[in-house]
Design a protein around this motif. Sequence first.
Motif, PDB file in Angstrom:
ATOM      1  N   UNK A 246     -25.176 -16.185  16.263  1.00  0.00           N
ATOM      2  CA  UNK A 246     -25.726 -16.622  17.543  1.00  0.00           C
ATOM      3  C   UNK A 246     -27.080 -15.947  17.768  1.00  0.00           C
ATOM      4  N   UNK A 247     -28.138 -16.741  17.769  1.00  0.00           N
ATOM      5  CA  UNK A 247     -29.504 -16.209  17.897  1.00  0.00           C
ATOM      6  C   UNK A 247     -29.767 -15.554  19.247  1.00  0.00           C
ATOM      7  N   UNK A 248     -29.006 -15.890  20.270  1.00  0.00           N
ATOM      8  CA  UNK A 248     -29.227 -15.326  21.605  1.00  0.00           C
ATOM      9  C   UNK A 248     -28.686 -13.904  21.726  1.00  0.00           C
ATOM     10  N   UNK A 249     -27.703 -13.557  20.900  1.00  0.00           N
ATOM     11  CA  UNK A 249     -27.080 -12.231  20.979  1.00  0.00           C
ATOM     12  C   UNK A 249     -27.916 -11.210  20.228  1.00  0.00           C
ATOM     13  N   UNK A 250     -28.221 -10.093  20.895  1.00  0.00           N
ATOM     14  CA  UNK A 250     -28.990  -9.004  20.284  1.00  0.00           C
ATOM     15  C   UNK A 250     -28.112  -7.797  19.961  1.00  0.00           C
ATOM     16  N   UNK A 251     -27.036  -7.613  20.728  1.00  0.00           N
ATOM     17  CA  UNK A 251     -26.160  -6.454  20.578  1.00  0.00           C
ATOM     18  C   UNK A 251     -24.708  -6.908  20.723  1.00  0.00           C
ATOM     19  N   UNK A 252     -23.857  -6.360  19.875  1.00  0.00           N
ATOM     20  CA  UNK A 252     -22.422  -6.616  19.936  1.00  0.00           C
ATOM     21  C   UNK A 252     -21.729  -5.286  20.225  1.00  0.00           C
ATOM     22  N   UNK A 253     -20.940  -5.249  21.291  1.00  0.00           N
ATOM     23  CA  UNK A 253     -20.203  -4.038  21.632  1.00  0.00           C
ATOM     24  C   UNK A 253     -18.717  -4.355  21.565  1.00  0.00           C
ATOM     25  N   UNK A 254     -18.025  -3.646  20.685  1.00  0.00           N
ATOM     26  CA  UNK A 254     -16.611  -3.862  20.431  1.00  0.00           C
ATOM     27  C   UNK A 254     -15.849  -2.641  20.937  1.00  0.00           C
ATOM     28  N   UNK A 255     -14.757  -2.862  21.650  1.00  0.00           N
ATOM     29  CA  UNK A 255     -13.925  -1.731  22.063  1.00  0.00           C
ATOM     30  C   UNK A 255     -12.485  -1.996  21.637  1.00  0.00           C
ATOM     31  N   UNK A 256     -11.837  -0.931  21.161  1.00  0.00           N
ATOM     32  CA  UNK A 256     -10.444  -1.008  20.756  1.00  0.00           C
ATOM     33  C   UNK A 256     -10.272  -1.084  19.246  1.00  0.00           C
ATOM     34  N   UNK A 257      -9.083  -0.690  18.813  1.00  0.00           N
ATOM     35  CA  UNK A 257      -8.726  -0.779  17.403  1.00  0.00           C
ATOM     36  C   UNK A 257      -9.407   0.224  16.496  1.00  0.00           C
ATOM     37  N   UNK A 258      -9.859   1.346  17.077  1.00  0.00           N
ATOM     38  CA  UNK A 258     -10.607   2.329  16.277  1.00  0.00           C
ATOM     39  C   UNK A 258      -9.789   3.559  15.909  1.00  0.00           C
ATOM     40  N   UNK A 259      -8.528   3.565  16.276  1.00  0.00           N
ATOM     41  CA  UNK A 259      -7.692   4.735  16.004  1.00  0.00           C
ATOM     42  C   UNK A 259      -7.220   4.791  14.556  1.00  0.00           C
ATOM     43  N   UNK A 260      -6.158   5.547  14.334  1.00  0.00           N
ATOM     44  CA  UNK A 260      -5.668   5.740  12.970  1.00  0.00           C
ATOM     45  C   UNK A 260      -4.305   5.088  12.736  1.00  0.00           C
ATOM     46  N   UNK A 261      -3.794   4.371  13.736  1.00  0.00           N
ATOM     47  CA  UNK A 261      -2.525   3.663  13.549  1.00  0.00           C
ATOM     48  C   UNK A 261      -2.711   2.524  12.552  1.00  0.00           C
ATOM     49  N   UNK A 262      -1.639   2.095  11.949  1.00  0.00           N
ATOM     50  CA  UNK A 262      -1.698   1.035  10.947  1.00  0.00           C
ATOM     51  C   UNK A 262      -2.367  -0.228  11.490  1.00  0.00           C
ATOM     52  N   UNK A 263      -2.124  -0.564  12.773  1.00  0.00           N
ATOM     53  CA  UNK A 263      -2.698  -1.775  13.373  1.00  0.00           C
ATOM     54  C   UNK A 263      -4.179  -1.634  13.709  1.00  0.00           C
ATOM     55  N   UNK A 264      -4.714  -0.441  13.710  1.00  0.00           N
ATOM     56  CA  UNK A 264      -6.126  -0.229  14.068  1.00  0.00           C
ATOM     57  C   UNK A 264      -7.018  -0.569  12.881  1.00  0.00           C
ATOM     58  N   UNK A 265      -7.593  -1.780  12.900  1.00  0.00           N
ATOM     59  CA  UNK A 265      -8.370  -2.253  11.750  1.00  0.00           C
ATOM     60  C   UNK A 265      -9.800  -2.661  12.116  1.00  0.00           C
ATOM     61  N   UNK A 266     -10.248  -2.305  13.307  1.00  0.00           N
ATOM     62  CA  UNK A 266     -11.591  -2.708  13.720  1.00  0.00           C
ATOM     63  C   UNK A 266     -12.660  -2.163  12.776  1.00  0.00           C
ATOM     64  N   UNK A 267     -12.582  -0.901  12.437  1.00  0.00           N
ATOM     65  CA  UNK A 267     -13.604  -0.307  11.573  1.00  0.00           C
ATOM     66  C   UNK A 267     -13.607  -0.994  10.206  1.00  0.00           C
TER      67      UNK A 267
END
Length: 169
Positions: free
Chosen positions: A69-90
């Motif tokens: 998307x050419x209009x978007x300059x920054x993407x901010x993601x929250x959640x899923x950054x921990x160490x549990x098995x389900x945390x896969x954001x990184x």
Amino acid sequence: MLKEHRKKSPEIVHCAVMTISDTRNKNTDKSGKLLHELLERDNHKVIHYEVVPDEKNSINYMIKRFLENEKIEVIIINGGTGIAKRDVTIEAVKPLLDKEIPGFGELFRYLSYELEIGSASFLSRAIAGVANQKAIFSIPGSSGAVKLAMDKLILPELGHMVMEINKDL
């Protein structure tokens, strides 16, 4: 010199906000709403907002849509950054980065240690980088982490970062 340099930075940045959660939706997503409020407080624009399940393929798909998307300059993601098995954001974000900005995660963990949660801060896998000429931040999903990251790190540098990403184009 830095003040003069920053005067050339855009005052309004167009952002996408993404919450990673298996339990929240747009009505119950406090951290996503907080991101939206903090960005608008500083006159930035949230042009896209999604709540995405904590699944690597779903996260990857949405990030790629935002990157196109050419209009978007920054993407901010929250959640899923921990160490549990389900945390896969990184794991979804990192392979998409053209450049990683390690100082963001380092400073976030330091500030989190000093101001918020003490030694538990080393469990955070906050990350930032650049992909397709867009800044991407991935932060923990707690409201405290969102407020800390936004007020102390992201908002003070948002326009400056966008300017730096685009200065050689």
